[in-house]
Write a protein that holds these residues in place. Structure first.
Motif, PDB file in Angstrom:
ATOM      1  N   TRP A   9     -32.564 -30.682  28.240  1.00 49.84           N
ATOM      2  CA  TRP A   9     -33.040 -31.283  27.007  1.00 49.84           C
ATOM      3  C   TRP A   9     -33.237 -30.195  25.955  1.00 49.84           C
ATOM      4  N   THR A  10     -32.865 -30.496  24.718  1.00 51.65           N
ATOM      5  CA  THR A  10     -33.148 -29.564  23.634  1.00 51.65           C
ATOM      6  C   THR A  10     -34.593 -29.771  23.196  1.00 51.65           C
ATOM      7  N   ASP A  11     -35.145 -28.779  22.511  1.00 45.24           N
ATOM      8  CA  ASP A  11     -36.501 -28.919  21.982  1.00 45.24           C
ATOM      9  C   ASP A  11     -36.570 -30.079  21.001  1.00 45.24           C
ATOM     10  N   GLU A  12     -35.514 -30.254  20.214  1.00 49.34           N
ATOM     11  CA  GLU A  12     -35.467 -31.340  19.232  1.00 49.34           C
ATOM     12  C   GLU A  12     -35.526 -32.705  19.929  1.00 49.34           C
ATOM     13  N   GLU A  13     -34.788 -32.854  21.015  1.00 46.71           N
ATOM     14  CA  GLU A  13     -34.804 -34.109  21.772  1.00 46.71           C
ATOM     15  C   GLU A  13     -36.180 -34.357  22.386  1.00 46.71           C
ATOM     16  N   THR A  14     -36.768 -33.327  22.967  1.00 47.05           N
ATOM     17  CA  THR A  14     -38.084 -33.478  23.584  1.00 47.05           C
ATOM     18  C   THR A  14     -39.129 -33.844  22.551  1.00 47.05           C
ATOM     19  N   PHE A  17     -38.631 -37.430  21.565  1.00 52.09           N
ATOM     20  CA  PHE A  17     -39.090 -38.264  22.675  1.00 52.09           C
ATOM     21  C   PHE A  17     -40.606 -38.452  22.606  1.00 52.09           C
ATOM     22  N   VAL A  18     -41.336 -37.344  22.456  1.00 55.53           N
ATOM     23  CA  VAL A  18     -42.799 -37.405  22.404  1.00 55.53           C
ATOM     24  C   VAL A  18     -43.256 -38.190  21.168  1.00 55.53           C
ATOM     25  N   ASP A  19     -42.622 -37.954  20.030  1.00 64.14           N
ATOM     26  CA  ASP A  19     -42.986 -38.682  18.809  1.00 64.14           C
ATOM     27  C   ASP A  19     -42.782 -40.182  18.979  1.00 64.14           C
ATOM     28  N   PHE A  20     -41.652 -40.570  19.553  1.00 64.71           N
ATOM     29  CA  PHE A  20     -41.377 -41.997  19.754  1.00 64.71           C
ATOM     30  C   PHE A  20     -42.377 -42.609  20.744  1.00 64.71           C
ATOM     31  N   MET A  21     -42.718 -41.875  21.794  1.00 64.44           N
ATOM     32  CA  MET A  21     -43.682 -42.392  22.764  1.00 64.44           C
ATOM     33  C   MET A  21     -45.049 -42.579  22.105  1.00 64.44           C
ATOM     34  N   GLU A  22     -45.424 -41.645  21.238  1.00 62.50           N
ATOM     35  CA  GLU A  22     -46.694 -41.785  20.518  1.00 62.50           C
ATOM     36  C   GLU A  22     -46.664 -43.030  19.626  1.00 62.50           C
ATOM     37  N   GLU A  42     -36.369 -49.029  27.450  1.00 61.65           N
ATOM     38  CA  GLU A  42     -35.113 -49.512  26.877  1.00 61.65           C
ATOM     39  C   GLU A  42     -35.153 -49.374  25.354  1.00 61.65           C
ATOM     40  N   LYS A  43     -36.314 -49.693  24.752  1.00 62.04           N
ATOM     41  CA  LYS A  43     -36.474 -49.523  23.304  1.00 62.04           C
ATOM     42  C   LYS A  43     -36.369 -48.050  22.935  1.00 62.04           C
ATOM     43  N   LEU A  44     -36.946 -47.206  23.780  1.00 57.78           N
ATOM     44  CA  LEU A  44     -36.887 -45.766  23.541  1.00 57.78           C
ATOM     45  C   LEU A  44     -35.439 -45.280  23.581  1.00 57.78           C
ATOM     46  N   ALA A  45     -34.661 -45.785  24.526  1.00 62.03           N
ATOM     47  CA  ALA A  45     -33.252 -45.394  24.633  1.00 62.03           C
ATOM     48  C   ALA A  45     -32.505 -45.722  23.346  1.00 62.03           C
ATOM     49  N   LEU A  46     -32.806 -46.880  22.748  1.00 59.02           N
ATOM     50  CA  LEU A  46     -32.150 -47.258  21.491  1.00 59.02           C
ATOM     51  C   LEU A  46     -32.573 -46.347  20.351  1.00 59.02           C
ATOM     52  N   LYS A  47     -33.852 -46.017  20.277  1.00 56.70           N
ATOM     53  CA  LYS A  47     -34.353 -45.126  19.225  1.00 56.70           C
ATOM     54  C   LYS A  47     -33.747 -43.728  19.356  1.00 56.70           C
ATOM     55  N   MET A  48     -33.632 -43.243  20.579  1.00 58.90           N
ATOM     56  CA  MET A  48     -33.046 -41.923  20.794  1.00 58.90           C
ATOM     57  C   MET A  48     -31.558 -41.920  20.444  1.00 58.90           C
ATOM     58  N   LEU A  49     -30.872 -43.022  20.739  1.00 67.14           N
ATOM     59  CA  LEU A  49     -29.457 -43.124  20.395  1.00 67.14           C
ATOM     60  C   LEU A  49     -29.273 -43.127  18.877  1.00 67.14           C
ATOM     61  N   ALA A  59     -32.501 -45.629  29.971  1.00 66.18           N
ATOM     62  CA  ALA A  59     -33.934 -45.881  30.097  1.00 66.18           C
ATOM     63  C   ALA A  59     -34.494 -45.176  31.332  1.00 66.18           C
ATOM     64  N   LYS A  60     -33.729 -45.119  32.402  1.00 59.52           N
ATOM     65  CA  LYS A  60     -34.183 -44.450  33.629  1.00 59.52           C
ATOM     66  C   LYS A  60     -34.397 -42.953  33.383  1.00 59.52           C
ATOM     67  N   HIS A  61     -33.502 -42.336  32.624  1.00 57.35           N
ATOM     68  CA  HIS A  61     -33.661 -40.921  32.286  1.00 57.35           C
ATOM     69  C   HIS A  61     -34.964 -40.694  31.529  1.00 57.35           C
ATOM     70  N   TYR A  62     -35.260 -41.574  30.583  1.00 57.27           N
ATOM     71  CA  TYR A  62     -36.470 -41.420  29.769  1.00 57.27           C
ATOM     72  C   TYR A  62     -37.733 -41.662  30.606  1.00 57.27           C
ATOM     73  N   LYS A  63     -37.643 -42.592  31.531  1.00 57.95           N
ATOM     74  CA  LYS A  63     -38.784 -42.840  32.411  1.00 57.95           C
ATOM     75  C   LYS A  63     -39.063 -41.593  33.260  1.00 57.95           C
ATOM     76  N   ASN A  64     -38.005 -40.958  33.749  1.00 57.56           N
ATOM     77  CA  ASN A  64     -38.163 -39.733  34.530  1.00 57.56           C
ATOM     78  C   ASN A  64     -38.705 -38.593  33.673  1.00 57.56           C
ATOM     79  N   LYS A  65     -38.237 -38.481  32.432  1.00 56.99           N
ATOM     80  CA  LYS A  65     -38.739 -37.442  31.525  1.00 56.99           C
ATOM     81  C   LYS A  65     -40.223 -37.633  31.276  1.00 56.99           C
ATOM     82  N   HIS A  66     -40.623 -38.872  31.064  1.00 57.74           N
ATOM     83  CA  HIS A  66     -42.046 -39.191  30.847  1.00 57.74           C
ATOM     84  C   HIS A  66     -42.866 -38.761  32.062  1.00 57.74           C
ATOM     85  N   LYS A  67     -42.365 -39.065  33.232  1.00 60.42           N
ATOM     86  CA  LYS A  67     -43.060 -38.702  34.470  1.00 60.42           C
ATOM     87  C   LYS A  67     -43.202 -37.185  34.596  1.00 60.42           C
TER      88      LYS A  67
END
Length: 71
Positions: A9-14, A17-22, A42-49, A59-67
Protein backbone atom coordinates in the motif's frame (compact mmCIF):
# COMPACT_ATOMS: atom_id res chain seq x y z
CA UNK A 1 8.49 -14.98 5.23
CA UNK A 2 7.84 -12.37 2.55
CA UNK A 3 5.47 -13.25 -0.24
CA UNK A 4 6.68 -12.17 -3.68
CA UNK A 5 3.17 -11.35 -4.91
CA UNK A 6 2.23 -9.22 -1.90
CA UNK A 7 0.87 -5.82 -2.85
CA UNK A 8 2.30 -2.88 -0.94
CA UNK A 9 0.00 0.00 0.00
CA UNK A 10 1.19 3.52 -0.71
CA UNK A 11 1.01 6.14 2.03
CA UNK A 12 -1.55 8.00 -0.08
CA UNK A 13 -3.79 4.91 -0.27
CA UNK A 14 -3.48 4.23 3.45
CA UNK A 15 -4.30 7.86 4.32
CA UNK A 16 -7.33 7.81 2.02
CA UNK A 17 -8.45 4.49 3.54
CA UNK A 18 -8.28 5.95 7.07
CA UNK A 19 -10.06 9.15 5.99
CA UNK A 20 -12.89 7.20 4.35
CA UNK A 21 -13.25 4.94 7.40
CA UNK A 22 -13.49 8.01 9.64
CA UNK A 23 -16.24 9.36 7.35
CA UNK A 24 -18.14 6.09 7.73
CA UNK A 25 -17.91 6.34 11.53
CA UNK A 26 -19.23 9.92 11.46
CA UNK A 27 -22.04 8.83 9.10
CA UNK A 28 -23.14 6.10 11.55
CA UNK A 29 -21.88 3.08 9.62
CA UNK A 30 -20.84 1.30 12.82
CA UNK A 31 -23.15 -0.89 14.84
CA UNK A 32 -23.46 -0.53 18.62
CA UNK A 33 -20.94 -3.33 19.14
CA UNK A 34 -18.28 -1.31 17.31
CA UNK A 35 -18.21 -3.47 14.19
CA UNK A 36 -18.89 -1.91 10.81
CA UNK A 37 -22.29 -2.58 9.32
CA UNK A 38 -22.66 -5.03 6.41
CA UNK A 39 -21.85 -3.36 3.12
CA UNK A 40 -19.48 -0.78 4.59
CA UNK A 41 -16.38 -2.34 3.04
CA UNK A 42 -18.15 -2.64 -0.32
CA UNK A 43 -18.89 1.11 -0.12
CA UNK A 44 -15.27 1.69 0.80
CA UNK A 45 -14.13 -0.29 -2.25
CA UNK A 46 -16.19 2.02 -4.48
CA UNK A 47 -14.81 5.16 -2.83
CA UNK A 48 -11.24 3.91 -3.19
CA UNK A 49 -11.85 3.06 -6.85
CA UNK A 50 -13.12 6.61 -7.42
CA UNK A 51 -10.03 8.03 -5.70
CA UNK A 52 -7.55 5.61 -7.32
CA UNK A 53 -8.75 4.61 -10.78
CA UNK A 54 -7.52 1.19 -11.75
CA UNK A 55 -7.44 0.00 -8.15
CA UNK A 56 -8.15 -3.74 -8.10
CA UNK A 57 -8.61 -4.22 -4.35
CA UNK A 58 -11.85 -5.76 -3.13
CA UNK A 59 -13.96 -5.34 -0.01
CA UNK A 60 -12.12 -8.33 1.48
CA UNK A 61 -8.77 -6.57 1.01
CA UNK A 62 -10.09 -3.50 2.84
CA UNK A 63 -11.51 -5.61 5.65
CA UNK A 64 -8.08 -7.21 6.09
CA UNK A 65 -6.36 -3.79 6.00
CA UNK A 66 -8.72 -2.55 8.71
CA UNK A 67 -7.92 -5.59 10.83
CA UNK A 68 -4.15 -5.09 10.42
CA UNK A 69 -4.36 -1.38 11.26
CA UNK A 70 -6.36 -2.15 14.42
CA UNK A 71 -3.63 -4.54 15.57
Amino acid sequence: VKMDNKRMWTDEETNAFVDFMEEFVVDGQRADCGQFKPGTFEKLALKMLEAFSGCTLTAKHYKNKHKRLKE
